[in-house]
Motif scaffolding. Structure first.
Motif, PDB file in Angstrom:
ATOM      1  N   VAL A   1       0.835  -1.204   0.000  1.00 24.44           N
ATOM      2  CA  VAL A   1       0.000   0.000   0.000  1.00 24.44           C
ATOM      3  C   VAL A   1       0.868   1.252   0.000  1.00 24.44           C
ATOM      4  O   VAL A   1       0.614   2.203  -0.748  1.00 24.44           O
ATOM      5  CB  VAL A   1      -0.952  -0.009   1.221  1.00 24.44           C
ATOM      6  N   LEU A   2       1.909   1.269   0.820  1.00 22.29           N
ATOM      7  CA  LEU A   2       2.792   2.428   0.865  1.00 22.29           C
ATOM      8  C   LEU A   2       3.537   2.629  -0.454  1.00 22.29           C
ATOM      9  O   LEU A   2       3.730   3.765  -0.897  1.00 22.29           O
ATOM     10  CB  LEU A   2       3.788   2.283   2.019  1.00 22.29           C
ATOM     11  N   HIS A   3       3.933   1.541  -1.091  1.00 22.30           N
ATOM     12  CA  HIS A   3       4.605   1.641  -2.388  1.00 22.30           C
ATOM     13  C   HIS A   3       3.652   2.220  -3.448  1.00 22.30           C
ATOM     14  O   HIS A   3       4.040   3.100  -4.224  1.00 22.30           O
ATOM     15  CB  HIS A   3       5.116   0.265  -2.814  1.00 22.30           C
ATOM     16  N   ALA A   4       2.411   1.740  -3.451  1.00 20.47           N
ATOM     17  CA  ALA A   4       1.435   2.256  -4.415  1.00 20.47           C
ATOM     18  C   ALA A   4       1.130   3.729  -4.142  1.00 20.47           C
ATOM     19  O   ALA A   4       1.008   4.527  -5.079  1.00 20.47           O
ATOM     20  CB  ALA A   4       0.155   1.433  -4.346  1.00 20.47           C
ATOM     21  N   LEU A   5       1.025   4.104  -2.867  1.00 16.17           N
ATOM     22  CA  LEU A   5       0.779   5.505  -2.513  1.00 16.17           C
ATOM     23  C   LEU A   5       1.942   6.389  -2.940  1.00 16.17           C
ATOM     24  O   LEU A   5       1.744   7.480  -3.491  1.00 16.17           O
ATOM     25  CB  LEU A   5       0.541   5.630  -1.008  1.00 16.17           C
ATOM     26  N   ASN A   6       3.144   5.919  -2.735  1.00 19.00           N
ATOM     27  CA  ASN A   6       4.327   6.672  -3.124  1.00 19.00           C
ATOM     28  C   ASN A   6       4.373   6.878  -4.632  1.00 19.00           C
ATOM     29  O   ASN A   6       4.673   7.965  -5.115  1.00 19.00           O
ATOM     30  CB  ASN A   6       5.581   5.949  -2.638  1.00 19.00           C
ATOM     31  N   GLN A   7       4.054   5.842  -5.413  1.00 16.74           N
ATOM     32  CA  GLN A   7       4.040   5.981  -6.867  1.00 16.74           C
ATOM     33  C   GLN A   7       2.935   6.920  -7.321  1.00 16.74           C
ATOM     34  O   GLN A   7       3.105   7.683  -8.266  1.00 16.74           O
ATOM     35  CB  GLN A   7       3.873   4.616  -7.524  1.00 16.74           C
ATOM     36  N   THR A   8       1.795   6.886  -6.640  1.00 15.33           N
ATOM     37  CA  THR A   8       0.699   7.780  -6.998  1.00 15.33           C
ATOM     38  C   THR A   8       1.082   9.230  -6.737  1.00 15.33           C
ATOM     39  O   THR A   8       0.809  10.116  -7.547  1.00 15.33           O
ATOM     40  CB  THR A   8      -0.569   7.424  -6.195  1.00 15.33           C
ATOM     41  N   LEU A   9       1.739   9.481  -5.593  1.00 12.97           N
ATOM     42  CA  LEU A   9       2.143  10.844  -5.264  1.00 12.97           C
ATOM     43  C   LEU A   9       3.206  11.371  -6.223  1.00 12.97           C
ATOM     44  O   LEU A   9       3.262  12.560  -6.504  1.00 12.97           O
ATOM     45  CB  LEU A   9       2.644  10.910  -3.822  1.00 12.97           C
ATOM     46  N   ARG A  10       4.051  10.490  -6.720  1.00 15.81           N
ATOM     47  CA  ARG A  10       5.073  10.907  -7.684  1.00 15.81           C
ATOM     48  C   ARG A  10       4.503  11.098  -9.080  1.00 15.81           C
ATOM     49  O   ARG A  10       5.157  11.639  -9.950  1.00 15.81           O
ATOM     50  CB  ARG A  10       6.190   9.874  -7.738  1.00 15.81           C
TER      51      ARG A  10
ATOM     52  N   CYS B   1      -4.409   8.527 -10.269  1.00 14.89           N
ATOM     53  CA  CYS B   1      -5.506   8.158  -9.381  1.00 14.89           C
ATOM     54  C   CYS B   1      -6.698   7.736 -10.218  1.00 14.89           C
ATOM     55  O   CYS B   1      -6.855   8.188 -11.350  1.00 14.89           O
ATOM     56  CB  CYS B   1      -5.903   9.333  -8.497  1.00 14.89           C
TER      57      CYS B   1
END
Length: 92
Positions: A17-26, A31
């Motif tokens: 989840v954190l990896h996916a969130l990090n990629q989304t923020l970058r 989204c």
């Protein structure tokens, strides 16, 4: 032993989840419901809006502080105790 396995599974899920969130923020993964990052229109004037709002807030707070301190000075000058002390010192 079973508890340790559940902890590892939870840890792996959290990492995913954190990896996916990090990629989304970058911007690597868009989204859901948003166009891809290359087609997205970036609002370059957003920082100006934030600066404008912060300036208005600072001016409002500054005027409130200035008005309060000036009103306290006026109260101190016209305070009967201070008038009495001033007259008493001038008599000595």
């Amino acid at each position: 032993m079973d508890e340790n396995n559940r902890t590892e599974t939870w840890h792996q899920s959290l990492q995913a989840v954190l990896h996916a969130l990090n990629q989304t923020l970058r911007g690597a993964i868009p989204c859901p419901g948003q166009p891809p990052a290359s087609a997205a229109h970036r609002n370059d004037n957003a920082y100006m809006y934030i600066l404008f709002v912060m300036t208005l807030f600072a001016a409002t707070v500054g005027s409130l502080i200035l008005g309060y301190t000036r009103s306290r000075k006026v109260d101190k000058r016209s305070d009967p105790y201070h008038v009495y002390i001033k007259n008493r010192v001038s008599m000595i």
